[in-house]
Design a protein around this motif. Structure first.
Motif, PDB file in Angstrom:
ATOM      1  N   ARG A 112       0.824  -1.214   0.000  1.00 24.40           N
ATOM      2  CA  ARG A 112       0.000   0.000   0.000  1.00 24.40           C
ATOM      3  C   ARG A 112       0.850   1.253   0.000  1.00 24.40           C
ATOM      4  O   ARG A 112       0.377   2.339  -0.351  1.00 24.40           O
ATOM      5  CB  ARG A 112      -0.916   0.034   1.226  1.00 24.40           C
ATOM      6  N   PHE A 113       2.102   1.120   0.420  1.00 25.49           N
ATOM      7  CA  PHE A 113       3.014   2.263   0.487  1.00 25.49           C
ATOM      8  C   PHE A 113       4.027   2.257  -0.656  1.00 25.49           C
ATOM      9  O   PHE A 113       4.937   3.082  -0.676  1.00 25.49           O
ATOM     10  CB  PHE A 113       3.754   2.239   1.830  1.00 25.49           C
ATOM     11  N   GLY A 114       3.878   1.303  -1.564  1.00 31.16           N
ATOM     12  CA  GLY A 114       4.792   1.221  -2.694  1.00 31.16           C
ATOM     13  C   GLY A 114       6.174   0.715  -2.333  1.00 31.16           C
ATOM     14  O   GLY A 114       7.136   0.936  -3.070  1.00 31.16           O
ATOM     15  N   ILE A 115       6.302   0.029  -1.180  1.00 39.28           N
ATOM     16  CA  ILE A 115       7.588  -0.511  -0.753  1.00 39.28           C
ATOM     17  C   ILE A 115       7.700  -1.949  -1.255  1.00 39.28           C
ATOM     18  O   ILE A 115       6.874  -2.794  -0.907  1.00 39.28           O
ATOM     19  CB  ILE A 115       7.729  -0.472   0.778  1.00 39.28           C
ATOM     20  N   PRO A 116       8.712  -2.248  -2.072  1.00 38.23           N
ATOM     21  CA  PRO A 116       8.833  -3.590  -2.651  1.00 38.23           C
ATOM     22  C   PRO A 116       9.358  -4.602  -1.635  1.00 38.23           C
ATOM     23  O   PRO A 116       9.989  -4.223  -0.646  1.00 38.23           O
ATOM     24  CB  PRO A 116       9.826  -3.386  -3.792  1.00 38.23           C
ATOM     25  N   PRO A 117       9.121  -5.901  -1.861  1.00 34.96           N
ATOM     26  CA  PRO A 117       9.555  -6.931  -0.914  1.00 34.96           C
ATOM     27  C   PRO A 117      11.054  -6.955  -0.667  1.00 34.96           C
ATOM     28  O   PRO A 117      11.493  -7.321   0.425  1.00 34.96           O
ATOM     29  CB  PRO A 117       9.054  -8.242  -1.528  1.00 34.96           C
ATOM     30  N   GLU A 118      11.839  -6.543  -1.654  1.00 30.50           N
ATOM     31  CA  GLU A 118      13.294  -6.540  -1.453  1.00 30.50           C
ATOM     32  C   GLU A 118      13.753  -5.427  -0.515  1.00 30.50           C
ATOM     33  O   GLU A 118      14.929  -5.381  -0.125  1.00 30.50           O
ATOM     34  CB  GLU A 118      14.033  -6.434  -2.790  1.00 30.50           C
ATOM     35  N   ARG A 119      12.831  -4.553  -0.126  1.00 29.91           N
ATOM     36  CA  ARG A 119      13.157  -3.510   0.845  1.00 29.91           C
ATOM     37  C   ARG A 119      12.460  -3.779   2.188  1.00 29.91           C
ATOM     38  O   ARG A 119      12.331  -2.887   3.013  1.00 29.91           O
ATOM     39  CB  ARG A 119      12.753  -2.127   0.312  1.00 29.91           C
ATOM     40  N   VAL A 120      12.037  -5.030   2.393  1.00 28.87           N
ATOM     41  CA  VAL A 120      11.389  -5.434   3.643  1.00 28.87           C
ATOM     42  C   VAL A 120      12.316  -6.348   4.433  1.00 28.87           C
ATOM     43  O   VAL A 120      12.824  -7.347   3.907  1.00 28.87           O
ATOM     44  CB  VAL A 120      10.060  -6.165   3.371  1.00 28.87           C
ATOM     45  N   LEU A 121      12.542  -6.012   5.694  1.00 30.11           N
ATOM     46  CA  LEU A 121      13.298  -6.844   6.621  1.00 30.11           C
ATOM     47  C   LEU A 121      12.344  -7.186   7.755  1.00 30.11           C
ATOM     48  O   LEU A 121      11.985  -6.320   8.544  1.00 30.11           O
ATOM     49  CB  LEU A 121      14.524  -6.093   7.147  1.00 30.11           C
ATOM     50  N   ALA A 122      11.907  -8.441   7.803  1.00 33.74           N
ATOM     51  CA  ALA A 122      10.882  -8.831   8.765  1.00 33.74           C
ATOM     52  C   ALA A 122      11.185 -10.218   9.313  1.00 33.74           C
ATOM     53  O   ALA A 122      12.069 -10.924   8.814  1.00 33.74           O
ATOM     54  CB  ALA A 122       9.507  -8.812   8.095  1.00 33.74           C
ATOM     55  N   ALA A 123      10.444 -10.615  10.336  1.00 37.39           N
ATOM     56  CA  ALA A 123      10.625 -11.940  10.921  1.00 37.39           C
ATOM     57  C   ALA A 123      10.298 -12.994   9.869  1.00 37.39           C
ATOM     58  O   ALA A 123       9.255 -12.930   9.219  1.00 37.39           O
ATOM     59  CB  ALA A 123       9.722 -12.103  12.136  1.00 37.39           C
ATOM     60  N   SER A 124      11.181 -13.958   9.707  1.00 40.88           N
ATOM     61  CA  SER A 124      10.981 -14.938   8.649  1.00 40.88           C
ATOM     62  C   SER A 124      11.675 -16.248   8.976  1.00 40.88           C
ATOM     63  O   SER A 124      12.614 -16.299   9.772  1.00 40.88           O
ATOM     64  CB  SER A 124      11.507 -14.397   7.314  1.00 40.88           C
ATOM     65  N   VAL A 125      11.183 -17.305   8.343  1.00 49.69           N
ATOM     66  CA  VAL A 125      11.786 -18.630   8.446  1.00 49.69           C
ATOM     67  C   VAL A 125      12.135 -19.103   7.041  1.00 49.69           C
ATOM     68  O   VAL A 125      11.683 -18.537   6.042  1.00 49.69           O
ATOM     69  CB  VAL A 125      10.842 -19.648   9.113  1.00 49.69           C
ATOM     70  N   GLN A 126      12.931 -20.142   6.968  1.00 53.94           N
ATOM     71  CA  GLN A 126      13.261 -20.720   5.678  1.00 53.94           C
ATOM     72  C   GLN A 126      12.043 -21.432   5.097  1.00 53.94           C
ATOM     73  O   GLN A 126      11.237 -22.000   5.825  1.00 53.94           O
ATOM     74  CB  GLN A 126      14.425 -21.690   5.805  1.00 53.94           C
ATOM     75  N   VAL A 127      11.935 -21.375   3.779  1.00 54.82           N
ATOM     76  CA  VAL A 127      10.887 -22.080   3.051  1.00 54.82           C
ATOM     77  C   VAL A 127      11.565 -23.074   2.124  1.00 54.82           C
ATOM     78  O   VAL A 127      12.457 -22.707   1.354  1.00 54.82           O
ATOM     79  CB  VAL A 127      10.003 -21.107   2.245  1.00 54.82           C
ATOM     80  N   LYS A 128      11.180 -24.339   2.201  1.00 55.24           N
ATOM     81  CA  LYS A 128      11.807 -25.387   1.403  1.00 55.24           C
ATOM     82  C   LYS A 128      10.757 -26.077   0.547  1.00 55.24           C
ATOM     83  O   LYS A 128       9.748 -26.571   1.065  1.00 55.24           O
ATOM     84  CB  LYS A 128      12.495 -26.414   2.310  1.00 55.24           C
ATOM     85  N   ASP A 129      10.987 -26.057  -0.770  1.00 54.99           N
ATOM     86  CA  ASP A 129      10.038 -26.660  -1.712  1.00 54.99           C
ATOM     87  C   ASP A 129       8.627 -26.121  -1.510  1.00 54.99           C
ATOM     88  O   ASP A 129       7.636 -26.852  -1.602  1.00 54.99           O
ATOM     89  CB  ASP A 129      10.037 -28.191  -1.570  1.00 54.99           C
ATOM     90  N   GLY A 130       8.542 -24.833  -1.212  1.00 52.07           N
ATOM     91  CA  GLY A 130       7.254 -24.186  -1.051  1.00 52.07           C
ATOM     92  C   GLY A 130       6.588 -24.398   0.289  1.00 52.07           C
ATOM     93  O   GLY A 130       5.460 -23.933   0.514  1.00 52.07           O
TER      94      GLY A 130
END
Length: 241
Positions: free
Chosen positions: A147-165
């Motif tokens: 909504r703010f025009g910020i792309p995902p490559e400019r997002v640093l957020a809590a995340s886990v690894q995703v393997k094979d989807g």
């Protein structure tokens, strides 16, 4: 309530926007929950996915016990933020992204601060490099900052690894407190011109800015702002502490 903030300058919307623009920033960093919109999208998403049956009873019971421990001070901020992503292990990431899209549109989007939307839109128009940093899961944050025009490559957020989807329980990052500074540093952002945050967990990130902008500050951050001499800003929909 904080009643001893006579030394803290409260900026009007015009003063707030003017102070940001006068920096002519090249890099601006925004926390999300409580800063770009009101409320905590992280805990909100957790509750919503439990209520809608997205997660198993086993996962529900586990995260409920952990969150109760967090509220009692028995589980750390960084631990609970990571566990609120790990709880979705074994679900498909495309399912998580669909859930985040529905959740944000229905539960959070109405709470976006229009003054912050206007600010980010203008900074983008001026060519400012904008980052979003949050301890909420990346699915919700990436969806929200669209909504703010910020792309995902400019997002640093809590995340886990995703393997094979499929979502795993292997933590990639949980940006909170000093972890927000570390996450930015890994991207080469060490001295941002402007940083915006609402909680004490943003204080370390605010400290590295050329100018810090506490927005809708919690009581703890308001007290810290008084100590640091940081002017604070409250969007119109917020009742100041």
């Amino acid at each position: 309530m904080v009643n001893n903030l006579v030394s803290v300058v409260r900026l009007s919307t015009a003063e707030f926007h003017s102070a940001v623009y006068s920096l002519s920033p090249s890099v601006a960093v925004f926390d999300c929950d409580g800063t770009l919109w009101s409320g905590d999208a992280g805990s909100g998403f957790m509750r919503w996915t439990v209520e809608t049956g997205l997660v198993s009873r086993e996962a529900t019971d586990w995260i409920d016990a952990r969150y109760r421990g967090y509220l009692k001070g028995e589980v750390s901020e960084v631990a609970i933020c990571g566990e609120m992503v790990q709880m979705y292990q074994r679900l498909r990431e495309d399912e998580m992204r669909r859930a985040a899209k529905t959740f944000f549109a229905n539960q959070v989007e109405p709470n976006i601060f229009p003054e912050m939307k206007e600010l980010v839109d203008e900074l983008r128009r001026k060519g400012v490099d904008i980052w979003a940093v949050s301890s909420t899961n990346n699915w919700v944050i990436e969806e929200g900052v669209k909504r703010f025009g910020i792309p995902p490559e400019r997002v640093l957020a809590a995340s886990v690894q995703v393997k094979d989807g499929v979502v795993t329980d292997v933590i990639r990052d949980v940006p909170t407190d000093a972890g927000k500074v570390a996450a930015l540093a890994r991207e080469g952002v060490t001295t941002p011109d402007a940083v915006f945050g609402n909680s004490i967990h943003d204080a370390a990130m605010l400290e590295i800015a050329r100018r810090a902008f506490p927005v809708n500050p919690t009581s703890a951050l308001a007290e810290r702002s008084a100590q640091e001499g940081w002017p604070v800003y409250y969007p119109a929909s917020v009742k100041p502490v």
